[in-house]
Design a protein around this motif. Structure first.
Motif, mmCIF file in Angstrom:
data_model
loop_
_atom_site.group_PDB
_atom_site.id
_atom_site.type_symbol
_atom_site.label_atom_id
_atom_site.label_comp_id
_atom_site.label_asym_id
_atom_site.label_seq_id
_atom_site.Cartn_x
_atom_site.Cartn_y
_atom_site.Cartn_z
ATOM 1 N N SER A 169 5.087 9.533 -9.354
ATOM 2 C CA SER A 169 4.613 8.303 -9.863
ATOM 3 C C SER A 169 4.406 8.542 -11.243
ATOM 4 O O SER A 169 3.978 9.570 -11.828
ATOM 5 C CB SER A 169 3.564 8.084 -9.129
ATOM 6 O OG SER A 169 3.681 7.683 -7.827
ATOM 7 N N ILE A 193 2.804 5.652 -5.168
ATOM 8 C CA ILE A 193 3.060 4.347 -5.956
ATOM 9 C C ILE A 193 4.297 4.174 -6.609
ATOM 10 O O ILE A 193 4.625 4.975 -7.413
ATOM 11 C CB ILE A 193 1.790 3.915 -6.720
ATOM 12 C CG1 ILE A 193 1.557 2.606 -7.061
ATOM 13 C CG2 ILE A 193 1.660 4.932 -7.919
ATOM 14 C CD1 ILE A 193 0.409 1.922 -7.457
ATOM 15 N N SER A 215 10.127 3.129 1.163
ATOM 16 C CA SER A 215 8.920 2.283 0.622
ATOM 17 C C SER A 215 9.115 1.066 1.640
ATOM 18 O O SER A 215 8.066 0.430 2.014
ATOM 19 C CB SER A 215 9.501 1.988 -0.491
ATOM 20 O OG SER A 215 9.027 2.876 -1.573
ATOM 21 N N ARG A 218 -5.433 3.213 -0.599
ATOM 22 C CA ARG A 218 -4.218 3.286 0.096
ATOM 23 C C ARG A 218 -4.123 4.131 1.046
ATOM 24 O O ARG A 218 -3.532 4.288 2.276
ATOM 25 C CB ARG A 218 -3.151 3.375 -0.932
ATOM 26 C CG ARG A 218 -2.720 2.184 -1.820
ATOM 27 C CD ARG A 218 -1.542 2.263 -2.868
ATOM 28 N NE ARG A 218 -2.366 3.068 -4.119
ATOM 29 C CZ ARG A 218 -1.351 4.179 -4.438
ATOM 30 N NH1 ARG A 218 -0.438 4.772 -3.954
ATOM 31 N NH2 ARG A 218 -2.058 4.582 -5.576
ATOM 32 N N ASN A 221 0.637 4.706 -13.804
ATOM 33 C CA ASN A 221 0.273 3.772 -12.773
ATOM 34 C C ASN A 221 -0.789 4.516 -11.631
ATOM 35 O O ASN A 221 -1.204 3.802 -10.834
ATOM 36 C CB ASN A 221 1.621 3.770 -11.758
ATOM 37 C CG ASN A 221 2.467 2.967 -12.523
ATOM 38 O OD1 ASN A 221 2.031 1.959 -13.463
ATOM 39 N ND2 ASN A 221 3.899 3.039 -12.054
ATOM 40 N N GLU A 238 2.259 11.625 -5.227
ATOM 41 C CA GLU A 238 1.927 10.842 -6.290
ATOM 42 C C GLU A 238 1.912 11.545 -7.547
ATOM 43 O O GLU A 238 2.376 10.847 -8.570
ATOM 44 C CB GLU A 238 0.970 10.022 -5.970
ATOM 45 C CG GLU A 238 0.962 8.679 -6.690
ATOM 46 C CD GLU A 238 0.106 7.569 -6.028
ATOM 47 O OE1 GLU A 238 -0.854 6.993 -6.428
ATOM 48 O OE2 GLU A 238 0.705 7.238 -4.921
ATOM 49 N N GLN A 255 0.742 -1.285 -0.045
ATOM 50 C CA GLN A 255 0.126 0.064 0.006
ATOM 51 C C GLN A 255 0.862 1.222 0.037
ATOM 52 O O GLN A 255 0.746 2.129 0.761
ATOM 53 C CB GLN A 255 -0.895 0.000 1.239
ATOM 54 C CG GLN A 255 -1.768 -1.237 1.439
ATOM 55 C CD GLN A 255 -3.066 -1.283 0.279
ATOM 56 O OE1 GLN A 255 -3.577 -0.427 0.284
ATOM 57 N NE2 GLN A 255 -2.921 -2.204 -0.689
#
Length: 754
Positions: free
Chosen positions: A499, A34, A123, A512, A503, A495, A30
C-alpha cells in the motif's frame, strides 16, 4: 387482468427493484492490504446461478481461481456469459496493477497481466461473505457492493520467510502458508532449507544429506539461555523429496508466488559437515547440532567443497525456476579458517587481507558459478564484509546500516531488519505468550515500518526492492504456533509492502484486522488476537498520572487499584489515573455483556527518581527507543523476556553516560537497575559500571554471567542531587558466539532510586 391490478404490480415490482438497489448499504470495503484508490458506489452486484464468467487464455490462472473459489465455496454454479469479464489493458503500467469495477449488472477486471488480474480477484474475494472461505455459503445468492478499485503495489518484492531447518512442517501446511501469502498479494516465499540443525532438501548426488544431515539426535527444551540446558532425547528430522519440492513450487506458481530457496554457506553448515566431514577444515566427524546458536564448523574453501556446493546448487537450480537463490552468508565464525593451513595459504595466494576477505572470495566464487547458470544470489548483510560480490542482492537483517551501504553501492536490497520484521519475537507483553527467542515486535511496530531508509536519496532508494517478514522456528514446533506468530503481523507486513504510505492509517487498519479475523477463522488459521488488550503509559506533566488506551473502538475500559480483578461493576476509565504513591493497576476491556481479552496489570514503583530530569549522552538506537530517556525513571520496569518493549532502551556498540537530576539534595539509600544479557541476540551486559553521587565514585564489576537478566544494586546511604552512571559497552562479540566480530548491544531497564 384489470388495469389497476397491473399498475399495482408495476409499482410493487418497482418497489422491490428499488429495495434491491438499497439492500446493501454503502460500507467502505475492509480490504487488506488497502488499495491505492477505492470508490464506493450505490447498489450491488448479485452473484447467483445466472452469473457467468468470460476470459481469454491471458487470464487463465486468475479466472480459474475465481471460478473454483466461488463454486467450491458455495452451491452457485457459474455460466458461460460475461457477467464477470477480464479485459487486457496494456495502459496499466505496473504488471501487478489492476482495475476492478463492480456494477449492478457486471464485474469488470482490467489488468496488463494474469498476475494483476489475480490480485484483483484477491480484493474481490474480500468483498464476498467469509463463508466462501470454508465452503459453507448456502444462500442462493451473494450481494457484492458496487465499487471501483484502482490498485498497484508499492514494492516489487513482497515476501514471507519460513525456516524449516529447526522445525519442519508438512507440504500441505506449506501450501496453506502460500495461500495466505497470495491472499495478501505477497509474491515471494523465502524457504530456508538448510542450517546447522537439519538439511531439509533431497540432493540425489549426496545421499548422506538425507541419511545423516536431515536428522539430529535430540532437541533443546526451553530457552537457549536457560541453565543448565536440557534436551528431549528424541531423534528429530526429515526432508522434502525433490518431488515434494516440485509440488510446492508448482503450487506457488499457480498463486503467482515465487519460491526462493536458501542453501546456507559458508556458515550454518554443521549438518552438511556431519554428513560429509571432509567439507570442514578439521576433517573430524561431528554431529548435527542439537541446540541453537552459531557453530564454528563451517565450510572449508577447498576445491572439493566448491565441487560439492556446485553439484548441490545444480540440483537446486533445476528445482527452483526463480531468478534468485539465497546463499545465506551470515554468522560464519572464522576460528576454523584462522587455524586452517589450507585457508591461510589460500589467503596468501589470492592476495586477500584476512578471513573476512576470504568469505568475500567464497561468496563471489559461488555467485560467479550461479550467474553462469542464469541465477542471481541473495545473501544476508554479512556478505558486505570483505567486499560485496558483483551482482549480489543484500537482505538487510541486522538493522538498516547494511541496506544503506549496499544501496549506496547500487546493489539491490530487501529489507528485513530484526526490529520490525522478525515474527519469531514476542508480540505481546502478556506473561502467558508462548516461548519465543526474545525481543518484542507488536503489530503496530510492524505496521509502522518504512522499508526505505531516510539516509537514502531518491536515486539510491530505487535499489530497495521491498521487504519481508521472517519466521525462524527454534521455538516454534507446531503449525498452530507458527500461525499464531505469523498472524496478524503478516497482515501488517502486506500493507507495508503493497500500500501507498499516504493510505496507511493504523486505527483504520485495526478495524480492518478485527473484521479480517472472521476470514482467518473461516480459513482455520490460528491467529494472535491482541486487539482487545490494554496499553498504559505514565504521563509526567505537572502531576504524575497513568494513561490507559486500547486499539478498538466501541469498548469500555474498567480498572481497579486494589489488586482485585476488574469486573463489569469496576470503575470506568475516562481520564488518566493520578499517581501519588506505588500502586498496582489492573484493567480489562469490556463490551456491554462480558470481558474481552486479558487482564492488564501494571505495577508502578513510585521511587524518588520518578518524574525527575534525566539526560543520556547518546540517543538510543532508533529501533529500540523504549519510552525514551524518561522511560528509565518512570516507575515501570521492563519485561523479563522481551527486551524490545516500551521500557528497555537499546544502544548498539556505544558507551553511555546517564545523569539523573533529583531537583534537590535527596537522601539516597539504594540505586538499582538491570541489564538484558541475551547473548544469543548479541546483547551483553557491561563488564562494569561507574556510579557517581556528589563527586563520590563507585565502580561495580559485573561478572560475565550467562543469566538472561543481570541486576545490580548499590547502597550508598548518602545525600545528593545528581546521580551519574557511566556504562561502557561490552565490546566486540568474541569468536564462537552469535554475532562474532560485531559490536554488542547494551539494553538497560528502569533505574530505581530509594
Amino acid at each position: 387482468m384489470p388495469f389497476k391490478k397491473i399498475a399495482v404490480c408495476i409499482v410493487f415490482i418497482s418497489f422491490l427493484f428499488n429495495c434491491q438497489n438499497t439492500e446493501t448499504p454503502n460500507i467502505k470495503p475492509q480490504i487488506i492490504p488497502i488499495p491505492s484508490e477505492q470508490t464506493i458506489n450505490k447498489g450491488h452486484f448479485v452473484l447467483d446461478n445466472s452469473t457467468g464468467i468470460k476470459y481469454t487464455d491471458d487470464f487463465k490462472i486468475s479466472a480459474e481461481f475465481l471460478k473454483s473459489y466461488i463454486e467450491n465455496g458455495s452451491s452457485i454454479k457459474l455460466q458461460d456469459n460475461n457477467s464477470i469479464s477480464f479485459i487486457k489493458d496494456d495502459s496499466i503500467e505496473n504488471p501487478e496493477g489492476y482495475l476492478l469495477e463492480i456494477l449492478p449488472k457486471s464485474i469488470v477486471i482490467k489488468a496488463k497481466t494474469d498476475q494483476g488480474a489475480f490480485y484483483a480477484i484477491q480484493s474481490l474475494r474480500q468483498l464476498l461473505p467469509t463463508e466462501f472461505e470454508n465452503k459453507t455459503f448456502s444462500e442462493a445468492k451473494a450481494l457484492i457492493s458496487c465499487a471501483a478499485i484502482k490498485d498497484e503495489p508499492q514494492f516489487e518484492h513482497r515476501g514471507m520467510h519460513l525456516d524449516v531447518s529447526r522445525h519442519m512442517f508438512s507440504v500441505e501446511f506449506i501450501k496453506k502458508y502460500i495461500d495466505a501469502l497470495a491472499m495478501l498479494k505477497m509474491n515471494t516465499f523465502h524457504w530456508h532449507l538448510t542450517d546447522d540443525q537439519g538439511w531439509r532438501i533431497e540432493i540425489k548426488k549426496y545421499p548422506k544429506l538425507q541419511e545423516i544431515a536431515a536428522y539430529r539426535n535430540e532437541t533443546l527444551i526451553g530457552h537457549y539461555s536457560d541453565q543448565p540446558q536440557q534436551f528431549d532425547g528424541k531423534t528429530y528430522g526429515g526432508f522434502y523429496t525433490q518431488e515434494e519440492v516440485k509440488e510446492v513450487v508448482a503450487y506457488a506458481k499457480s498463486r503467482f508466488v515465487t519460491v526462493i530457496p536458501e542453501i546456507e554457506l559458508p556458515g550454518h553448515a554443521q549438518a552438511a559437515i556431519a554428513a560429509y566431514p571432509e567439507l570442514g577444515c578439521t576433517g573430524k566427524q561431528i554431529d548435527v547440532a542439537t541446540t541453537w546458536g552459531v557453530f564454528e564448523d563451517i565450510f572449508c574453501p577447498k576445491e572439493e567443497t566448491f565441487t560439492f556446493l556446485e553439484n548441490v546448487l545444480d540440483e537446486v537450480a533445476t528445482l527452483f525456476p526463480s531468478t534468485y537463490i539465497h546463499i545465506g552468508g551470515d554468522e560464519a565464525p572464522k576460528a576454523r579458517w584462522k587455524n586452517c593451513e589450507y585457508c591461510q595459504k589460500l589467503i596468501k595466494n589470492e592476495g586477500l587481507k584476512d578471513e573476512h576477505e576470504l568469505q568475500s572470495y567464497f561468496i563471489a566464487r559461488i555467485e560467479k558459478y550461479l550467474n553462469s547458470k542464469g541465477k542471481q544470489i541473495i545473501g544476508w548483510d554479512e556478505i558486505l564484509e570483505g567486499g560485496l560480490a558483483p551482482n549480489a542482492t543484500v537482505m538487510s537483517w541486522r538493522g538498516i546500516e547494511g541496506a544503506v551501504e549496499a544501496a549506496k553501492q547500487h546493489h539491490n536490497v530487501i529489507m528485513t531488519p530484526t526490529s520490525h520484521c522478525y515474527f519469531d519475537y514476542y508480540q505481546s507483553e502478556n506473561d502467558n505468550e508462548p516461548l519465543a527467542i526474545g525481543g518484542f515486535l507488536p503489530l503496530e511496530k510492524v505496521y509502522g515500518f518504512n522499508p526505505i531508509p531516510e539516509e537514502l536519496n531518491d536515486d539510491e532508494a530505487q535499489y530497495i526492492l521491498g521487504a519481508q517478514g521472517n519466521i525462524w522456528t527454534e521455538y516454534i514446533n507446531t503449525e498452530s504456533q507458527l500461525e499464531y506468530m505469523a498472524f496478524p503481523r503478516m497482515l501488517a507486513m502486506s500493507e507495508v509492502v503493497w500500500s501507498k504510505p499516504e493510505n496507511k492509517n493504523y486505527p483504520d487498519f485495526v478495524k480492518r484486522v478485527e473484521n479480517f479475523h472472521k476470514r482467518l477463522d473461516a480459513l482455520d488459521i490460528n491467529y494472535a488476537n491482541h486487539l482487545y488488550e490494554i496499553e498504559g503509559e505514565l504521563l509526567s506533566n505537572d502531576n504524575l498520572s497513568y494513561q490507559l488506551k486500547t486499539l478498538t473502538d466501541g469498548k469500555t475500559i474498567r480498572y481497579t487499584l486494589d489488586s482485585s480483578e476488574p469486573t463489569l461493576q469496576s470503575e470506568i476509565y475516562n481520564q488518566p489515573i493520578p499517581i501519588t504513591k506505588s500502586v498496582t493497576i489492573k484493567a480489562s476491556l469490556f463490551n456491554n455483556e462480558k470481558q474481552l481479552g486479558k487482564v492488564f496489570t501494571q505495577n508502578i514503583n513510585h521511587h524518588k527518581a520518578v518524574g525527575k530530569k534525566i539526560t543520556i549522552n547518546k540517543a538510543p538506537h532508533k529501533s529500540y527507543l523504549g519510552s525514551g530517556a524518561e522511560g528509565l525513571i518512570n516507575g515501570v520496569s521492563g519485561s523479563d523476556s522481551r527486551y524490545g518493549d516500551k521500557e528497555w532502551l537499546g544502544f548498539w556498540g556505544e558507551d553511555i553516560e546517564i545523569i539523573i537530576d533529583l531537583g534537590e539534595e535527596t537522601e539516597i539509600n539504594s540505586i538499582e537497575t538491570r541489564f538484558y544479557n541475551g547473548q544469543g541476540q548479541w546483547i551483553y551486559a557491561p563488564n562494569e559500571i561507574e556510579i557517581e553521587i556528589e563527586n563520590e565514585v563507585e565502580k561495580m564489576q559485573i561478572p560475565n554471567a550467562t543469566e538472561k537478566l543481570i541486576s545490580i544494586k548499590f547502597e550508598p546511604n548518602v545525600s545528593g542531587r545528581y546521580i551519574t552512571f557511566k556504562i561502557p559497552n561490552h565490546g566486540i562479540i568474541p569468536e564462537g558466539k552469535q554475532g562474532a566480530g560485531n559490536k554488542a548491544w547494551t539494553f538497560i531497564d528502569e533505574i530505581i532510586v530509594n
